[in-house]
Design a protein around this motif. Sequence first.
Motif, mmCIF file in Angstrom:
data_model
loop_
_atom_site.group_PDB
_atom_site.id
_atom_site.type_symbol
_atom_site.label_atom_id
_atom_site.label_comp_id
_atom_site.label_asym_id
_atom_site.label_seq_id
_atom_site.Cartn_x
_atom_site.Cartn_y
_atom_site.Cartn_z
ATOM 1 N N UNK A 72 -14.507 91.206 -1.344
ATOM 2 C CA UNK A 72 -13.332 90.611 -0.697
ATOM 3 C C UNK A 72 -12.787 91.585 0.365
ATOM 4 N N UNK A 73 -12.957 91.268 1.653
ATOM 5 C CA UNK A 73 -12.576 92.218 2.709
ATOM 6 C C UNK A 73 -11.123 92.707 2.597
ATOM 7 N N UNK A 74 -10.200 91.792 2.269
ATOM 8 C CA UNK A 74 -8.779 92.201 2.191
ATOM 9 C C UNK A 74 -8.579 93.231 1.070
ATOM 10 N N UNK A 75 -9.303 93.036 -0.049
ATOM 11 C CA UNK A 75 -9.157 93.994 -1.155
ATOM 12 C C UNK A 75 -9.766 95.353 -0.782
ATOM 13 N N UNK A 76 -10.845 95.313 -0.033
ATOM 14 C CA UNK A 76 -11.473 96.579 0.395
ATOM 15 C C UNK A 76 -10.536 97.317 1.362
ATOM 16 N N UNK A 115 -24.152 85.291 -5.136
ATOM 17 C CA UNK A 115 -23.346 86.269 -5.884
ATOM 18 C C UNK A 115 -23.999 87.666 -5.812
ATOM 19 N N UNK A 116 -25.309 87.681 -6.005
ATOM 20 C CA UNK A 116 -26.017 88.969 -5.975
ATOM 21 C C UNK A 116 -25.955 89.563 -4.567
ATOM 22 N N UNK A 117 -26.198 88.742 -3.567
ATOM 23 C CA UNK A 117 -26.144 89.231 -2.177
ATOM 24 C C UNK A 117 -24.733 89.714 -1.825
ATOM 25 N N UNK A 118 -23.736 88.940 -2.262
ATOM 26 C CA UNK A 118 -22.347 89.285 -1.927
ATOM 27 C C UNK A 118 -21.963 90.653 -2.482
ATOM 28 N N UNK A 119 -22.311 90.892 -3.745
ATOM 29 C CA UNK A 119 -21.902 92.175 -4.350
ATOM 30 C C UNK A 119 -22.812 93.310 -3.869
ATOM 31 N N UNK A 120 -24.125 93.093 -3.976
ATOM 32 C CA UNK A 120 -25.056 94.212 -3.764
ATOM 33 C C UNK A 120 -25.229 94.603 -2.296
ATOM 34 N N UNK A 121 -25.164 93.614 -1.392
ATOM 35 C CA UNK A 121 -25.404 93.936 0.021
ATOM 36 C C UNK A 121 -24.107 93.855 0.841
ATOM 37 N N UNK A 122 -23.432 92.705 0.782
ATOM 38 C CA UNK A 122 -22.180 92.585 1.550
ATOM 39 C C UNK A 122 -21.132 93.569 1.025
ATOM 40 N N UNK A 125 -21.867 96.854 2.431
ATOM 41 C CA UNK A 125 -21.473 96.881 3.849
ATOM 42 C C UNK A 125 -19.953 97.034 3.993
ATOM 43 N N UNK A 126 -19.191 96.207 3.272
ATOM 44 C CA UNK A 126 -17.733 96.229 3.462
ATOM 45 C C UNK A 126 -17.129 97.586 3.078
ATOM 46 N N UNK A 127 -17.623 98.169 1.983
ATOM 47 C CA UNK A 127 -17.040 99.440 1.551
ATOM 48 C C UNK A 127 -17.506 100.601 2.433
ATOM 49 N N UNK A 128 -18.775 100.541 2.866
ATOM 50 C CA UNK A 128 -19.257 101.585 3.787
ATOM 51 C C UNK A 128 -18.551 101.444 5.138
#
Length: 259
Positions: A72-76, A115-122, A125-128
């Motif tokens: 979730x971009x806003x949470x990050x 779900x897997x793509x969202x957590x593991x890849x997106x 990306x969002x946190x990096x």
Amino acid sequence: MMGILEKMRLDGKKAFVTGGARGIGKNIAIALVEAGADVAIVDVDLDEARKTAEELAALGAGTMALQTDVTVPEQVDAMMAEIVQRFGKLDIAFCNAGICINAPASEMTYEQWKRVMDINLTGVFLTAQAAGRQMIRQGSGGSIINTASMSAHVVNTPQPQCSYNASKAGVIQLTKSLAVEWAQQHIRVNCISPGYIGTELTLNSPTLKPLIEQWNAMSPLRRMGRPEELQAIAVYLAGDASHFTTGSDFVIDGAYTCI
Ligand SMILES: NC(=O)c1ccc[n+]([C@@H]2O[C@H](COP(=O)([O-])OP(=O)(O)OC[C@H]3O[C@@H](n4cnc5c(N)ncnc54)[C@H](O)[C@@H]3O)[C@@H](O)[C@H]2O)c1
Ligand SMILES: O=C(O)C(=O)C[C@H](O)[C@H](O)CO
């Protein structure tokens, strides 16, 4: 002149670890603290994150537990703002949160794939990205470490997990891309690719646990790794001793992918 062990110390550095409440993330958070850093534990599971943060505080670290869903971009963004407010800066980001769904490709639902793509890849990306933006603002460089997997290199069997394998291969190429984009800002970006490691993800899964004997038979060391066996590489990558190391993937798998 500073010796190599001194060069690897992380005194004064500020870090976050996603998926830091337990397993690999927790063990790496402990290692960063032992090397001198202050570490924010970032996880969807706030209760576990708090327990881990308390353990870090008992080791003498500055720490905090933050409930963040990395998808979730806003949470990050809120996570990054809170870390900067309380730590004053960010030097090290360990983007590690991940899940695995074992389902045959022919039966996998869109939601399972996503779900897997969202957590593991997106999520990586969002946190990096949040870490990189903060490090660029600071102008003092930094180290970002992402968790990929041996599953980025080989197709694990017998369990079917095409989304997991694809997501982890994506993490490696994302890591290299960020390393190139941010090289001139002295932000180093690397990833680790662990083999089978004994954590909740593997040991407490009713479907995976019966496979451990088979996995061990396929591994030259005939055993799984322990999460603490990833600590040294993380400390090396986090600190100034690894100045020239960026855009690299470190396979730590007991030679599983060699055969
Ligand atoms: N255990 C292994 O064999 C192994 C091997 C190679 C790579 N990995 C990778 O290492 C990483 C950590 O795995 P682990 O074995 O410690 O797993 P784990 O399940 O023990 O820990 C994962 C942590 O991530 C958190 N998390 C899950 N979804 C999240 C989200 N959306 N936002 C924030 N936090 C979230 C969980 O709450 C948990 O605390 C994962 O990326 C995994 O794919 C694990
Ligand atoms: O190899 C990995 O990255 C793993 O996380 C191992 C997984 O737990 C396993 O392959 C899940 O089926």
